[in-house]
Design an enzyme around this catalytic site. Sequence first.
Site, PDB file in Angstrom:
ATOM      1  N   ASP A  53      30.420  91.006  -2.738  1.00  0.00           N
ATOM      2  CA  ASP A  53      28.983  91.161  -2.788  1.00  0.00           C
ATOM      3  C   ASP A  53      27.937  90.128  -3.252  1.00  0.00           C
ATOM      4  O   ASP A  53      27.639  89.808  -4.659  1.00  0.00           O
ATOM      5  CB  ASP A  53      28.668  92.854  -3.752  1.00  0.00           C
ATOM      6  N   GLU A 131      31.275  59.057  -9.831  1.00  0.00           N
ATOM      7  CA  GLU A 131      31.711  58.352 -11.080  1.00  0.00           C
ATOM      8  C   GLU A 131      31.264  60.074 -12.209  1.00  0.00           C
ATOM      9  O   GLU A 131      29.981  59.851 -12.136  1.00  0.00           O
ATOM     10  CB  GLU A 131      31.107  57.083 -11.607  1.00  0.00           C
ATOM     11  N   GLU A 133      30.180  60.875 -15.557  1.00  0.00           N
ATOM     12  CA  GLU A 133      30.355  60.683 -16.982  1.00  0.00           C
ATOM     13  C   GLU A 133      29.621  62.576 -17.529  1.00  0.00           C
ATOM     14  O   GLU A 133      29.572  63.202 -16.763  1.00  0.00           O
ATOM     15  CB  GLU A 133      29.179  60.249 -16.728  1.00  0.00           C
ATOM     16  N   GLU A 188      32.720  56.120 -22.852  1.00  0.00           N
ATOM     17  CA  GLU A 188      31.597  54.939 -21.952  1.00  0.00           C
ATOM     18  C   GLU A 188      30.516  54.706 -23.278  1.00  0.00           C
ATOM     19  O   GLU A 188      30.978  54.906 -24.228  1.00  0.00           O
ATOM     20  CB  GLU A 188      30.846  56.693 -21.279  1.00  0.00           C
ATOM     21  N   GLU A 195      34.067  59.054 -19.184  1.00  0.00           N
ATOM     22  CA  GLU A 195      33.856  58.502 -17.750  1.00  0.00           C
ATOM     23  C   GLU A 195      35.198  58.512 -17.203  1.00  0.00           C
ATOM     24  O   GLU A 195      36.283  58.255 -17.760  1.00  0.00           O
ATOM     25  CB  GLU A 195      33.216  57.816 -17.286  1.00  0.00           C
ATOM     26  N   HIS A 244      27.071  58.917  -9.670  1.00  0.00           N
ATOM     27  CA  HIS A 244      26.777  57.479  -9.116  1.00  0.00           C
ATOM     28  C   HIS A 244      27.689  57.561  -8.799  1.00  0.00           C
ATOM     29  O   HIS A 244      28.908  58.437  -8.213  1.00  0.00           O
ATOM     30  CB  HIS A 244      27.741  55.734 -10.342  1.00  0.00           C
ATOM     31  N   ARG A 315      22.399  46.165 -12.219  1.00  0.00           N
ATOM     32  CA  ARG A 315      22.469  47.291 -12.358  1.00  0.00           C
ATOM     33  C   ARG A 315      20.689  47.695 -13.295  1.00  0.00           C
ATOM     34  O   ARG A 315      20.987  49.386 -13.223  1.00  0.00           O
ATOM     35  CB  ARG A 315      23.651  47.621 -13.269  1.00  0.00           C
ATOM     36  N   GLU A 332      26.446  51.888  -3.705  1.00  0.00           N
ATOM     37  CA  GLU A 332      26.007  53.211  -4.703  1.00  0.00           C
ATOM     38  C   GLU A 332      25.215  53.586  -5.414  1.00  0.00           C
ATOM     39  O   GLU A 332      24.209  52.530  -5.492  1.00  0.00           O
ATOM     40  CB  GLU A 332      26.650  51.726  -5.749  1.00  0.00           C
ATOM     41  N   ARG A 334      22.362  55.651  -7.978  1.00  0.00           N
ATOM     42  CA  ARG A 334      23.032  55.574  -9.259  1.00  0.00           C
ATOM     43  C   ARG A 334      22.321  56.612  -9.834  1.00  0.00           C
ATOM     44  O   ARG A 334      22.365  56.986 -10.882  1.00  0.00           O
ATOM     45  CB  ARG A 334      22.196  54.185  -9.777  1.00  0.00           C
TER      46      ARG A 334
HETATM   47  N1  GLU Z   1      24.982  55.794 -18.442  1.00  0.00           N
HETATM   48  C1  GLU Z   1      24.717  55.559 -17.379  1.00  0.00           C
HETATM   49  C2  GLU Z   1      23.921  56.362 -16.291  1.00  0.00           C
HETATM   50  O1  GLU Z   1      23.559  57.168 -16.722  1.00  0.00           O
HETATM   51  C3  GLU Z   1      25.552  54.816 -16.686  1.00  0.00           C
HETATM   52  C4  GLU Z   1      26.336  53.665 -17.352  1.00  0.00           C
HETATM   53  C5  GLU Z   1      26.987  52.957 -16.293  1.00  0.00           C
HETATM   54  O2  GLU Z   1      26.853  51.519 -15.525  1.00  0.00           O
HETATM   55  O3  GLU Z   1      28.828  53.788 -15.843  1.00  0.00           O
HETATM   56  O4  GLU Z   1      23.135  56.388 -14.703  1.00  0.00           O
HETATM   57 MG    MG Z   2      29.868  54.635 -15.904  1.00  0.00          MG
END
Ligand code: GLU
Ligand code: MG
Length: 443
Positions: A53, A131, A133, A188, A195, A244, A315, A332, A334
Amino acid sequence: MKTYTKEDIIRIVSEEDVEFIRLQFTDIFGQLKNVAVTRSQMEKVLNNEIMIDGSSIEGFTRIHESDQYLRPDLNTFAILPWQPSTRKTARLICDVYNPDGTPFVGDPRYVLKKALARAEAMGYAFNVGPEMEFFLFETDEKGLPTSRTTDAAGYFDMAPIDHGGHVRREICLMLEEMGFEIEASHHEVAEGQHEIDFRYADALKAADNIVTFRMAVKTIAQMRGLHATFMPKPVFGINGSGMHTNMSLFKDGKNIFFDPNGEKQLSKEAYSFIAGVLAHVRGMAAITNPLVNSYKRLVPGYEAPCYLAWSASNRSALIRIPAARGQSTRVELRCPDPACNPYLAIAACLTAGLDGIEKGMTPPMEITENIFAMSEDERKRHGIDSLPGNLKEAIECLENDPIIVDTLGAHIYQSYVSGKKREWDEYRTRVTDWELKKYMVVY
Ligand code: GLU
Ligand code: MG
């Protein structure tokens, strides 16, 4: 990937002493739901005859059209290793169908399948590696979650500083029993934060893996008296949790993002895919970053992205191209966080990238400097825009992006946006501790 026939499932259920089968699916916000049946119902399960349902499922149907059928994807069969080892419990992830045999448009898995069919028509297979976390927190005397942790460890620390290693170990072992290939796991940056990375897969399997992963992590933490959360920013002032998302397109078994003669050994398609994602990332933020809380992670200073730029290494950029080339070449993204509905988020990312390829878009120049260190003027000069600053802005951006709206389909779009508007309203009318501290005495 394992492929199962009906006969395989019947045989395994009997050989492995499986008594319960959980038929799983997700609501539009990515919450995993299930109905359990006993093996006596196996025939019905395998003939797609189990009915639910849908009227009480978030974003599903209205009360007068509530009957829906579950069609199990046989290749998702897995025994849940944390359940008792006799009279075992297995699960099957299901697609949701209407009584007339058509797919239900409110089923997020269907949205992803539709996006994948579009890629397939262009000759592409889409691979995704997330990835994940998350935080592990203590629970109080009543077993309720707190935001406390005894763990004071940081990036890559180990026991005895890392207090979560034994839980990560157990999660990895159980996921491997379920068929995951675990590639890495580590502490992490933030205290209590972890992670675990599992091998990339075709996009549908990757999304199934994400919902399975969240279920496993939360269950195993609970068995250890801890609370696991995928909330993007549980504690102010320390890193939040991201998801990510590594993406690649394959054609005839070859990674088409790789071009040995291209600039940075990336193909024209890779650049167009990046450009497409950058063009739509504001429009899809309400999907990739679905909570009021998601936007508290996307602020400078915590390794989470805020600005729309790409880079081969930097990054601080929203899109990074990891160093690996050849079959491992990938983009990637992010910004996504682990609270998202992975079916919708992956469908949105794919459509955005394909739009870039179809329109032959080219991305802006790569940004190699630390964007967090730039002033607003410098960012303007580089033409660097920002992600939405809060859920309200994200909803508006979604409303203004017809390509992402179309990816979701009218049914999910309308339910999703009205749910998120309610969430924003609930939040914006609350009086917070921060306000009381800031204003009560002074005014
Ligand atoms: N914790 C970080 C985020 O909020 C990423 C850290 C990392 O580069 O793994 O994206
Ligand atoms: Mg990470």
